[in-house]
Design an enzyme around this catalytic site. Structure first.
Site, PDB file in Angstrom:
ATOM      1  N   ASP A  63       1.236 -54.143  15.246  1.00 48.69           N
ATOM      2  CA  ASP A  63       1.437 -53.621  13.799  1.00 48.69           C
ATOM      3  C   ASP A  63       1.983 -52.186  14.282  1.00 48.69           C
ATOM      4  O   ASP A  63       1.203 -51.200  14.353  1.00 48.69           O
ATOM      5  CB  ASP A  63       0.054 -53.543  13.250  1.00 48.69           C
ATOM      6  CG  ASP A  63       0.298 -52.913  11.611  1.00 48.69           C
ATOM      7  OD1 ASP A  63       1.333 -52.320  11.676  1.00 48.69           O
ATOM      8  OD2 ASP A  63      -0.519 -53.182  10.861  1.00 48.69           O
ATOM      9  N   GLU A 107      -9.625 -46.091  14.569  1.00 50.21           N
ATOM     10  CA  GLU A 107      -8.783 -46.746  13.660  1.00 50.21           C
ATOM     11  C   GLU A 107      -9.961 -47.892  12.955  1.00 50.21           C
ATOM     12  O   GLU A 107     -10.322 -48.802  13.434  1.00 50.21           O
ATOM     13  CB  GLU A 107      -7.833 -47.383  14.373  1.00 50.21           C
ATOM     14  CG  GLU A 107      -6.836 -48.132  13.305  1.00 50.21           C
ATOM     15  CD  GLU A 107      -7.021 -49.414  12.738  1.00 50.21           C
ATOM     16  OE1 GLU A 107      -7.805 -49.272  11.762  1.00 50.21           O
ATOM     17  OE2 GLU A 107      -6.846 -50.392  13.182  1.00 50.21           O
ATOM     18  N   GLU A 165     -15.226 -53.654   5.447  1.00 50.81           N
ATOM     19  CA  GLU A 165     -15.739 -53.413   7.107  1.00 50.81           C
ATOM     20  C   GLU A 165     -16.729 -52.366   7.260  1.00 50.81           C
ATOM     21  O   GLU A 165     -17.553 -52.424   8.042  1.00 50.81           O
ATOM     22  CB  GLU A 165     -14.763 -53.407   8.005  1.00 50.81           C
ATOM     23  CG  GLU A 165     -14.287 -54.551   8.716  1.00 50.81           C
ATOM     24  CD  GLU A 165     -13.095 -54.299   9.634  1.00 50.81           C
ATOM     25  OE1 GLU A 165     -13.571 -53.725  10.835  1.00 50.81           O
ATOM     26  OE2 GLU A 165     -11.768 -54.811   9.387  1.00 50.81           O
ATOM     27  N   HIS A 173      -0.406 -55.265   9.016  1.00 57.03           N
ATOM     28  CA  HIS A 173      -1.427 -56.253   9.062  1.00 57.03           C
ATOM     29  C   HIS A 173      -2.361 -56.393   8.027  1.00 57.03           C
ATOM     30  O   HIS A 173      -3.198 -57.304   7.785  1.00 57.03           O
ATOM     31  CB  HIS A 173      -1.942 -56.398  10.488  1.00 57.03           C
ATOM     32  CG  HIS A 173      -3.076 -55.549  10.805  1.00 57.03           C
ATOM     33  ND1 HIS A 173      -2.827 -54.169  10.975  1.00 57.03           N
ATOM     34  CD2 HIS A 173      -4.361 -55.518  10.837  1.00 57.03           C
ATOM     35  CE1 HIS A 173      -3.839 -53.382  11.226  1.00 57.03           C
ATOM     36  NE2 HIS A 173      -4.942 -54.575  11.246  1.00 57.03           N
TER      37      HIS A 173
HETATM   38  N1  SAH Z   1      -9.052 -48.353  18.361  1.00 54.42           N
HETATM   39  C1  SAH Z   1      -8.520 -49.700  18.778  1.00 54.42           C
HETATM   40  C2  SAH Z   1      -9.354 -51.077  18.136  1.00 54.42           C
HETATM   41  C3  SAH Z   1      -9.313 -50.609  16.545  1.00 54.42           C
HETATM   42  S1  SAH Z   1     -10.328 -52.083  15.900  1.00 54.42           S
HETATM   43  C4  SAH Z   1      -6.949 -50.077  18.263  1.00 54.42           C
HETATM   44  O1  SAH Z   1      -6.798 -49.005  17.649  1.00 54.42           O
HETATM   45  O2  SAH Z   1      -6.344 -50.861  18.404  1.00 54.42           O
HETATM   46  C5  SAH Z   1     -11.821 -51.371  15.526  1.00 54.42           C
HETATM   47  C6  SAH Z   1     -12.844 -51.697  17.060  1.00 54.42           C
HETATM   48  O3  SAH Z   1     -14.225 -50.966  16.837  1.00 54.42           O
HETATM   49  C7  SAH Z   1     -13.498 -52.859  17.223  1.00 54.42           C
HETATM   50  O4  SAH Z   1     -13.041 -53.247  18.538  1.00 54.42           O
HETATM   51  C8  SAH Z   1     -14.890 -52.771  17.058  1.00 54.42           C
HETATM   52  O5  SAH Z   1     -15.657 -53.702  18.202  1.00 54.42           O
HETATM   53  C9  SAH Z   1     -15.207 -51.476  17.021  1.00 54.42           C
HETATM   54  N2  SAH Z   1     -16.488 -51.224  16.238  1.00 54.42           N
HETATM   55  C10 SAH Z   1     -16.500 -50.939  15.005  1.00 54.42           C
HETATM   56  N3  SAH Z   1     -17.743 -50.639  14.858  1.00 54.42           N
HETATM   57  C11 SAH Z   1     -18.332 -49.937  16.065  1.00 54.42           C
HETATM   58  C12 SAH Z   1     -19.448 -49.454  16.245  1.00 54.42           C
HETATM   59  N4  SAH Z   1     -20.170 -48.860  15.483  1.00 54.42           N
HETATM   60  N5  SAH Z   1     -19.707 -48.886  17.422  1.00 54.42           N
HETATM   61  C13 SAH Z   1     -18.712 -49.219  18.477  1.00 54.42           C
HETATM   62  N6  SAH Z   1     -17.713 -49.909  18.113  1.00 54.42           N
HETATM   63  C14 SAH Z   1     -17.309 -50.230  16.919  1.00 54.42           C
END
Ligand code: SAH
Length: 534
Positions: A239, A332, A341, A482
């Site tokens: 994306d 993100e 979420e 997305h």
């Molecule tokens: N920063 C990456 C992934 C974003 S998706 C990018 O921009 O491509 C969000 C990610 O946050 C996921 O991998 C999920 O496992 C993680 N995540 C969500 N809540 C979390 C939490 N409370 N502690 C640790 N990781 C978390």
């Protein structure tokens, strides 16, 4: 961030099962080992075994061929002997060595009732021939393949026998695989059953925080395992609107990052951490609870950033950071309609615990917007469709379809109002309770038509202290992301006039049964409609 599957719908196969094996070593070595192993295997294939007959000097090309030869030429059926004397591995080995060392005749092998077997002595455990293939054969397997290997036939048929033997082996492998699949299926059902029990426990014992906590943990497990698979990260990385905005914000504002300590909440593959490191951060701490972090570890090493980026596996709420405070938090965290979420909760947790005075969270500003949609075709596809399905009335289905908000791309030409912002969130200031809110809105209608839906989307801003501000929108007017858009269908369209204002009130709150999903209510005065987002 990308789609999150409702835990209760989550395929219990366990994405983690599909994770590639972790490697913390040099990949090249592994590849070499694999190649070497394959070469060795090939070598073995190109050197067929030769077996010396037990009773004459004939060399045969395989164990089954030897068995056939012994039966046909010497009237000794080894399988019958194994069965008759109930030989275990040792008994079988001793018998083979006995025959080879004594060059006995067939009649010696039948034994007399009650008398000890002639190969009873431990001496016969010593191989007579070096690397005797007959000694490397499991007697149990010989018996299982007996119908194939012992039928009297000429040596010329040994190839057929081998092939048949291979088929038996294949069949056995297939049935083991089936048994394994059944076991996995049972496990999956058990897991669902357990989830069901916990869910029931929650409703029947409301107020019992233990059960609720257990449920949450379970749901979170499904949530994080949905991020364990590479595909969701591939979708996010591809994306461009999303990923390039984060990149541009960091690369175009190096003064914001120079010599700063940065925390990446939910690092996934580590992309944002690497952008931050390249933008000049002194140190980046990257946290993720999902298994994807093991890939991030390899990725960071592959890009020689291991000195700058420290990766920690765990929920941000559960782990302890190696530093007391950080200067910048990047994340993100955005879900459908921004707040689906509830990952922003985790970012706010990190902010309140770790952000140094004067520090910043990025992105910092977010808008949620609405617009009116007039798309009779779509409305019919989703709603009128149920009135006549292959000649049957399924109209009752509308009650299930309508209250579920849809995630899809809305065509710009179907917009029939100007957009309006219903909520602005400043990630540096907002508190948890403000993530549930109610807001009055007014949509300026631009076309005289039927309003068939309300569309929702969000815009993201990297603003605070940036000399080069960056923003992106997930609205229907620009390149799709997305996140697409969130569509709230109206079962009964509202007739609207160009120039008129469609007024209403929107309420956004978390679904108590699944705090990561949302309930959105629209109140248009004459009707109140509640949608779930899951
Ligand atoms: N920063 C990456 C992934 C974003 S998706 C990018 O921009 O491509 C969000 C990610 O946050 C996921 O991998 C999920 O496992 C993680 N995540 C969500 N809540 C979390 C939490 N409370 N502690 C640790 N990781 C978390």
């Amino acid at each position: 961030m990308a789609e999150y599957t409702d835990p209760r719908e989550c395929d219990g196969d366990g994405v983690a099962d599909e994770m590639p094996e972790l490697s913390d070593g040099d990949d090249e070595d592994i590849d070499n080992d694999e190649e070497q192993w394959m070469e060795e295997e090939d070598e073995e294939d190109s050197h067929p075994v030769t077996v010396t007959c037990l009773f004459c000097d004939r060399l045969l090309s395989s164990v089954p061929a030897t068995l056939q030869h012994c039966t046909a030429e010497h009237q000794v059926n080894l399988v019958d002997l194994i069965r008759k004397h109930n030989l275990d591995d040792y008994g079988y080995i001793k018998m083979i060595n006995y025959i080879r060392s004594t060059k006995c005749v067939a009649s010696c092998l039948t034994g007399l009732p009650g008398a000890p077997l002639p190969w009873e002595g431990e001496d016969f455990l010593r191989p007579v021939l070096q690397d005797d293939p007959l000694l490397q054969t499991d007697p149990e397997e010989l018996c299982e393949g007996s119908s194939l290997s012992t039928c009297p036939s000429s040596g010329a048929q040994s190839h057929d026998a081998l092939q048949q033997w291979a088929q038996v082996a294949e069949e056995r492998a297939r049935s083991s695989e089936e048994a394994l699949a059944r076991a996995m299926d049972d496990l999956h059902k058990l897991k669902l059953l357990a989830q069901g029990l916990v869910l029931n426990a929650e409703t029947s014992r409301s107020g019992n925080t233990g059960a609720v906590a257990e449920l949450r943990e379970d749901e979170d497990e499904a949530y994080f395992s949905s991020y364990g698979h590479y595909s969701i990260h591939e979708e996010m990385l591809k994306d461009k609107v999303r990923t390039e905005s984060y990149r541009d914000f960091m690369y175009r504002n190096p003064e914001v990052f120079r010599d700063k300590v940065v925390l990446d909440v939910g690092c996934g593959t580590g992309i944002l951490s690497m952008f931050a490191a390249r933008a000049g951060a002194k140190k980046v701490i990257a946290v993720d609870q999902s298994e994807i972090i093991y890939q991030a570890m390899d990725i960071v090493r592959s890009n020689q950033l291991e000195d700058k980026i420290t990766l920690i596996k765990g929920r941000i709420e559960d782990i302890k950071l190696p530093v007391e405070k950080v200067d910048i938090i990047i994340s993100e965290w955005m879900g459908y309609f921004l707040l689906f979420e509830s990952m922003l909760d985790s970012v706010l947790y990190a902010r309140d615990l770790y952000l140094a005075d004067g520090g910043s969270v990025y992105p910092d500003l977010c808008n949620i917007s609405l617009a009116a949609v007039g798309d009779t075709q779509k409305h019919q596809d989703h709603i009128a469709f149920w009135d006549d399905v292959y000649g049957f009335n399924m109209a009752c289905m509308k009650k299930a379809v309508v209250p579920e908000a849809m995630v899809e791309v809305v065509k710009t030409e179907t917009l029939i109002s100007e957009p309006t912002v219903i909520q602005t969130i400043d990630c540096n200031r907002v508190c948890l309770s403000e993530l549930e809110f109610a807001s009055d809105f007014c949509l300026k209608i631009t076309n005289t038509t039927d309003c068939t839906a309300i569309v929702g989307y969000f815009d993201i801003f990297f603003d605070k202290g940036c000399s080069n501000k960056v923003m992106f929108s997930t609205g229907p007017q620009v390149t799709k992301t997305h996140w697409k858009q969130t569509v709230f269908l109206l079962e009964r369209p509202i007739s609207v006039q160009a120039g008129e204002e469609l007024q209403g009130k929107i309420t956004v709150r978390k679904n108590k049964k699944d705090p990561r999903s949302l309930l959105v209510t629209f109140d248009f005065g004459d009707r109140k409609l509640t949608y779930s987002l899951q």
